[in-house]
Scaffold this motif. Structure first.
Motif, PDB file in Angstrom:
ATOM      1  N   UNK A  73       0.815  -1.205  -0.202  1.00 54.69           N
ATOM      2  CA  UNK A  73       0.104  -0.030  -0.038  1.00 54.69           C
ATOM      3  C   UNK A  73       0.944   1.341  -0.219  1.00 54.69           C
ATOM      4  N   UNK A  74       2.011   1.352   0.704  1.00 56.10           N
ATOM      5  CA  UNK A  74       2.906   2.435   0.495  1.00 56.10           C
ATOM      6  C   UNK A  74       3.523   2.626  -0.862  1.00 56.10           C
ATOM      7  N   UNK A  75       3.757   1.338  -1.401  1.00 59.87           N
ATOM      8  CA  UNK A  75       4.477   1.568  -2.686  1.00 59.87           C
ATOM      9  C   UNK A  75       3.390   2.144  -3.541  1.00 59.87           C
ATOM     10  N   UNK A  76       2.010   1.525  -3.572  1.00 62.99           N
ATOM     11  CA  UNK A  76       1.068   2.135  -4.334  1.00 62.99           C
ATOM     12  C   UNK A  76       0.827   3.801  -4.166  1.00 62.99           C
ATOM     13  N   UNK A  77       0.881   4.224  -2.750  1.00 63.55           N
ATOM     14  CA  UNK A  77       0.531   5.409  -2.536  1.00 63.55           C
ATOM     15  C   UNK A  77       1.736   6.286  -3.329  1.00 63.55           C
ATOM     16  N   UNK A  78       2.971   5.797  -3.056  1.00 62.66           N
ATOM     17  CA  UNK A  78       4.226   6.632  -3.370  1.00 62.66           C
ATOM     18  C   UNK A  78       4.071   6.892  -5.089  1.00 62.66           C
ATOM     19  N   UNK A  79       3.862   5.723  -5.754  1.00 67.19           N
ATOM     20  CA  UNK A  79       3.585   5.496  -7.153  1.00 67.19           C
ATOM     21  C   UNK A  79       2.551   6.635  -7.760  1.00 67.19           C
ATOM     22  N   UNK A  80       1.598   6.512  -6.991  1.00 60.08           N
ATOM     23  CA  UNK A  80       0.546   7.590  -7.313  1.00 60.08           C
ATOM     24  C   UNK A  80       0.948   9.074  -7.276  1.00 60.08           C
ATOM     25  N   UNK A  81       1.560   9.340  -6.038  1.00 63.86           N
ATOM     26  CA  UNK A  81       2.274  10.608  -5.617  1.00 63.86           C
ATOM     27  C   UNK A  81       3.121  10.977  -6.752  1.00 63.86           C
ATOM     28  N   UNK A  82       4.029  10.117  -6.905  1.00 69.90           N
ATOM     29  CA  UNK A  82       5.027  10.411  -7.953  1.00 69.90           C
ATOM     30  C   UNK A  82       4.429  10.875  -9.422  1.00 69.90           C
ATOM     31  N   UNK A  83       3.414   9.964  -9.963  1.00 73.91           N
ATOM     32  CA  UNK A  83       2.838  10.545 -10.987  1.00 73.91           C
ATOM     33  C   UNK A  83       2.007  11.876 -11.194  1.00 73.91           C
TER      34      UNK A  83
END
Length: 214
Positions: A73-83
């Motif tokens: 979930x942290x990875x998903x959050x970070x990827x969406x934030x990065x985009x």
């Protein structure tokens, strides 16, 4: 614990929605024109999906399900934030939208995943160590979730500073490199925010829920 998650998650959701809306309305990133200069959704989603699945499998094999869910979930959050941050940054740095984003954005996503993986595993390793070396009467999950980011702050801050210094140095290579490194710098800061305020709390919620079921 869930209450402590609300504020940082709300910040993440607002940034993610803002970036996605700007991109989908073509205010920030181009979605039309030549394939080279338009966002290729299939590549982005594939990169994100593969990164989240990898993080979950690693966490499940390495530690347990709570660890796996937290890092995924942290990875998903970070990827969406990065985009989303790249989308927002393109409004200020016009060079972002002039890059062959169909090729550049998967690279940004992958490097964001690297940042996220390093930061998340560091804070979760601290949480797991605290859990194994103390009793829940001595340190409940909520307290561990608060202490883990502080215990790992030196390592995580060192990674952040070194990443930013490297990216700043690369930025002097020209306008096009600046258009790539600025979104990455924003992603690195966002990942640090997630590891400090979100990751360990997600772990605590999952770990305490698993213990209650037992």
């Amino acid at each position: 614990m869930i209450n402590k998650l609300k504020k940082p998650l709300a910040i993440s959701v607002v940034v993610i929605l803002a970036g996605v809306i700007l991109a989908l309305t073509s205010i920030s990133l181009p979605f039309s024109g030549s394939a080279q200069y338009s966002v290729e959704f299939s590549q982005l989603w594939l990169c994100m999906f593969a990164s989240v699945v990898f993080a979950f499998i690693y966490g499940f094999i390495r530690i347990n399900r709570a660890y796996a869910v937290a890092i995924a979930l942290a990875t998903l959050n970070d990827l969406l934030l990065g985009f989303s941050l790249a989308s927002i940054a393109s409004l200020v740095i016009k060079g972002v939208s002039e890059l062959p984003v169909a090729l550049v954005f998967p690279i940004i996503i992958l490097l964001t995943f690297v940042f996220s993986f390093v930061q998340s595993t560091t804070v979760l390793r601290s949480a797991d160590q605290l859990m194994r070396t103390t009793s829940r009467k001595e340190k409940p999950f909520a307290q561990i979730a608060d202490e883990a980011p502080m215990q790992s702050i030196k390592s995580r801050l060192t990674v952040l500073v070194l990443s930013l210094v490297f990216l700043v140095a690369v930025s002097f290579g020209g306008q096009k490199l600046l258009a790539v490194t600025v979104p990455l710098m924003l992603s690195a800061v966002a990942v640090y925010f997630t590891s400090s305020c979100i990751t360990s709390k997600i772990w605590a919620v999952c770990a305490s829920s698993a213990k209650l079921r037992k």
